[in-house]
Each structure stands twice: as C-alpha cells, then as structure tokens.
Design a protein around this motif. Sequence first.
Motif, PDB file in Angstrom:
ATOM      1  N   MET A   1      -8.173  73.900  34.117  1.00 49.23           N
ATOM      2  CA  MET A   1      -7.575  73.606  35.491  1.00 49.23           C
ATOM      3  C   MET A   1      -6.261  73.113  34.772  1.00 49.23           C
ATOM      4  O   MET A   1      -4.896  73.528  34.459  1.00 49.23           O
ATOM      5  CB  MET A   1      -7.755  72.970  36.560  1.00 49.23           C
ATOM      6  CG  MET A   1      -8.618  73.647  36.987  1.00 49.23           C
ATOM      7  SD  MET A   1      -7.868  74.838  38.279  1.00 49.23           S
ATOM      8  CE  MET A   1      -7.488  73.621  39.910  1.00 49.23           C
ATOM      9  N   TRP A   2      -6.599  71.959  33.700  1.00 51.99           N
ATOM     10  CA  TRP A   2      -5.871  71.232  33.333  1.00 51.99           C
ATOM     11  C   TRP A   2      -5.015  72.358  31.907  1.00 51.99           C
ATOM     12  O   TRP A   2      -3.280  71.565  31.437  1.00 51.99           O
ATOM     13  CB  TRP A   2      -5.833  70.060  32.270  1.00 51.99           C
ATOM     14  CG  TRP A   2      -6.361  68.651  33.540  1.00 51.99           C
ATOM     15  CD1 TRP A   2      -7.470  67.921  34.231  1.00 51.99           C
ATOM     16  CD2 TRP A   2      -4.484  68.241  33.889  1.00 51.99           C
ATOM     17  NE1 TRP A   2      -6.803  67.887  34.986  1.00 51.99           N
ATOM     18  CE2 TRP A   2      -5.610  67.504  35.086  1.00 51.99           C
ATOM     19  CE3 TRP A   2      -3.278  68.343  33.881  1.00 51.99           C
ATOM     20  CZ2 TRP A   2      -4.868  66.523  36.012  1.00 51.99           C
ATOM     21  CZ3 TRP A   2      -2.888  68.032  34.302  1.00 51.99           C
ATOM     22  CH2 TRP A   2      -3.127  66.802  35.441  1.00 51.99           C
TER      23      TRP A   2
ATOM     24  N   ILE B   1       3.129  65.631  34.394  1.00 54.50           N
ATOM     25  CA  ILE B   1       2.327  66.493  34.949  1.00 54.50           C
ATOM     26  C   ILE B   1       0.807  65.401  35.357  1.00 54.50           C
ATOM     27  O   ILE B   1      -0.057  65.093  35.586  1.00 54.50           O
ATOM     28  CB  ILE B   1       1.304  67.128  33.890  1.00 54.50           C
ATOM     29  CG1 ILE B   1       1.087  66.423  32.560  1.00 54.50           C
ATOM     30  CG2 ILE B   1       2.350  67.829  34.434  1.00 54.50           C
ATOM     31  CD1 ILE B   1       0.481  67.263  31.849  1.00 54.50           C
ATOM     32  N   ARG B   2       1.199  63.896  34.975  1.00 57.54           N
ATOM     33  CA  ARG B   2       0.485  62.472  35.016  1.00 57.54           C
ATOM     34  C   ARG B   2      -0.898  62.788  34.393  1.00 57.54           C
ATOM     35  O   ARG B   2      -2.088  62.217  35.526  1.00 57.54           O
ATOM     36  CB  ARG B   2       0.334  62.670  37.155  1.00 57.54           C
ATOM     37  CG  ARG B   2       1.640  61.782  37.141  1.00 57.54           C
ATOM     38  CD  ARG B   2       1.709  61.760  38.931  1.00 57.54           C
ATOM     39  NE  ARG B   2       2.847  61.570  39.251  1.00 57.54           N
ATOM     40  CZ  ARG B   2       3.213  61.210  40.690  1.00 57.54           C
ATOM     41  NH1 ARG B   2       2.371  62.140  41.675  1.00 57.54           N
ATOM     42  NH2 ARG B   2       4.293  60.696  40.862  1.00 57.54           N
TER      43      ARG B   2
ATOM     44  N   ASP C   1      -6.039  62.307  27.106  1.00 57.15           N
ATOM     45  CA  ASP C   1      -6.524  63.964  27.811  1.00 57.15           C
ATOM     46  C   ASP C   1      -5.402  64.991  27.443  1.00 57.15           C
ATOM     47  O   ASP C   1      -5.588  65.942  27.012  1.00 57.15           O
ATOM     48  CB  ASP C   1      -6.578  63.522  29.207  1.00 57.15           C
ATOM     49  CG  ASP C   1      -7.868  62.209  29.394  1.00 57.15           C
ATOM     50  OD1 ASP C   1      -9.031  62.826  28.595  1.00 57.15           O
ATOM     51  OD2 ASP C   1      -7.673  62.144  30.605  1.00 57.15           O
ATOM     52  N   LEU C   2      -3.595  64.793  27.138  1.00 54.81           N
ATOM     53  CA  LEU C   2      -3.054  65.935  26.796  1.00 54.81           C
ATOM     54  C   LEU C   2      -3.097  65.879  25.610  1.00 54.81           C
ATOM     55  O   LEU C   2      -3.304  66.894  24.950  1.00 54.81           O
ATOM     56  CB  LEU C   2      -1.751  65.057  26.949  1.00 54.81           C
ATOM     57  CG  LEU C   2      -0.987  65.732  26.553  1.00 54.81           C
ATOM     58  CD1 LEU C   2      -0.343  67.226  27.879  1.00 54.81           C
ATOM     59  CD2 LEU C   2       0.442  64.760  26.909  1.00 54.81           C
ATOM     60  N   VAL C   3      -3.213  64.959  24.635  1.00 52.24           N
ATOM     61  CA  VAL C   3      -3.416  65.495  22.914  1.00 52.24           C
ATOM     62  C   VAL C   3      -4.796  66.450  22.713  1.00 52.24           C
ATOM     63  O   VAL C   3      -4.653  66.991  22.473  1.00 52.24           O
ATOM     64  CB  VAL C   3      -4.241  63.835  22.553  1.00 52.24           C
ATOM     65  CG1 VAL C   3      -5.088  64.051  21.120  1.00 52.24           C
ATOM     66  CG2 VAL C   3      -2.832  62.773  21.733  1.00 52.24           C
ATOM     67  N   GLY C   4      -6.014  66.554  24.075  1.00 49.68           N
ATOM     68  CA  GLY C   4      -6.621  66.628  23.564  1.00 49.68           C
ATOM     69  C   GLY C   4      -6.898  68.464  24.506  1.00 49.68           C
ATOM     70  O   GLY C   4      -6.736  69.072  23.588  1.00 49.68           O
TER      71      GLY C   4
ATOM     72  N   LEU D   1      -4.850  74.137  23.125  1.00 49.45           N
ATOM     73  CA  LEU D   1      -3.762  74.681  23.052  1.00 49.45           C
ATOM     74  C   LEU D   1      -3.315  75.667  21.710  1.00 49.45           C
ATOM     75  O   LEU D   1      -2.956  76.628  21.283  1.00 49.45           O
ATOM     76  CB  LEU D   1      -2.880  74.720  23.731  1.00 49.45           C
ATOM     77  CG  LEU D   1      -3.256  74.385  25.859  1.00 49.45           C
ATOM     78  CD1 LEU D   1      -2.165  73.967  26.794  1.00 49.45           C
ATOM     79  CD2 LEU D   1      -3.317  76.360  25.978  1.00 49.45           C
ATOM     80  N   GLN D   2      -3.171  74.490  20.855  1.00 53.28           N
ATOM     81  CA  GLN D   2      -2.360  74.430  19.723  1.00 53.28           C
ATOM     82  C   GLN D   2      -3.302  75.757  19.018  1.00 53.28           C
ATOM     83  O   GLN D   2      -3.061  76.742  18.211  1.00 53.28           O
ATOM     84  CB  GLN D   2      -2.017  73.363  19.069  1.00 53.28           C
ATOM     85  CG  GLN D   2      -1.090  73.526  17.980  1.00 53.28           C
ATOM     86  CD  GLN D   2      -0.854  72.547  17.330  1.00 53.28           C
ATOM     87  OE1 GLN D   2      -1.197  71.275  17.384  1.00 53.28           O
ATOM     88  NE2 GLN D   2       0.309  72.869  16.465  1.00 53.28           N
ATOM     89  N   ALA D   3      -4.494  74.708  18.875  1.00 52.13           N
ATOM     90  CA  ALA D   3      -5.460  75.985  18.158  1.00 52.13           C
ATOM     91  C   ALA D   3      -5.880  76.772  18.268  1.00 52.13           C
ATOM     92  O   ALA D   3      -5.705  77.758  17.548  1.00 52.13           O
ATOM     93  CB  ALA D   3      -7.356  74.962  17.964  1.00 52.13           C
ATOM     94  N   ALA D   4      -5.835  77.045  19.522  1.00 58.14           N
ATOM     95  CA  ALA D   4      -5.347  78.882  20.032  1.00 58.14           C
ATOM     96  C   ALA D   4      -3.989  79.427  20.183  1.00 58.14           C
ATOM     97  O   ALA D   4      -3.614  81.129  20.229  1.00 58.14           O
ATOM     98  CB  ALA D   4      -6.080  78.883  21.864  1.00 58.14           C
TER      99      ALA D   4
END
Length: 145
Positions: free
Chosen positions: A39-40, A63-64, A69-72, A77-80
């Motif tokens: 979801m995130w 996105i609050r 958590d955003l860094v994770g 997403l960057q690794a993918a």
Amino acid sequence: MSEAPLPAIRFLPSWLLGRAAARGRALVAEALAGEDMRMWHHVVLSAVRDLAPVAQADLGRGIRLDPKDLVGVLNDLQAAGLVVREPDPKDRRKNAVSLTEPGARLLKRCEKAARAANDELLAPLSAAEREQFMEMLLRISATAE
C-alpha cells in the motif's frame, strides 16, 4: 467472523466505517500484491507522479508518512528502479524524487488493480448510491482536516 460483543457497538457509524475501511484496505492490499506492491509503495509512487520532482521532505509531509518510514519505502522503490533520487534543483542540499518509466508503467497497473478492488468493495451499491456515498464520505472526512 463473529459479531461485536454488544449490539449497540455494531451499529455505531465509527464501527461500521472502520469495518468497511478494513475490508477496503484488505481488498486493495490483495490487488496490489498481485503486482508485488504494498500500500505505502503505491501511495508514494502515486504522490511522486503527481508532484515530481518533489523534495523528499515535502513528499513525506504531503502523504503524512514518518520520514524514517518514507526512507525505507523510497529505498525499496529505488532499488527496484521505480524512482530516482537526485539533488533537488531548487535546493541542492535536499533530494528530489522522480518516477522512472518502469515506475510509471507499474503505477498504471497498480491504479487499475486498486480501482477493481474498490469496485468490488462498492459492488453492493448502485451507481447513484456510489456517487452519494462518495459525496458523504468526502463531507465527513473533510471535517477531520
């Protein structure tokens, strides 16, 4: 699934909205899992598409989502290969996040899957009832802002 212990609780709007929200989240999570997404990750991809290039801190506030958590999520997403983080052209001390072409393609598939899941959630309602329901949800949720 068993009913709530007290009949009065089962008919509270907050209880019913919570149950509907939980069902909706489960349906969307299952649909996104078919694309190997959570979801995130979907929320962040969507926000990056709408705001890009966006400073990482602004994205988190928008996105609050807690910065840690955003860094994770961004790391995943960057690794993918779905997003890139580069120095922000407005402030080189910050990172700006943008969607890659594969990220944009995946986001389109995720949006289609999420729409189908939401259609399933609202299947018991007619088109007119769906429209009215959405208008009412927007009115109630706007009071919390």
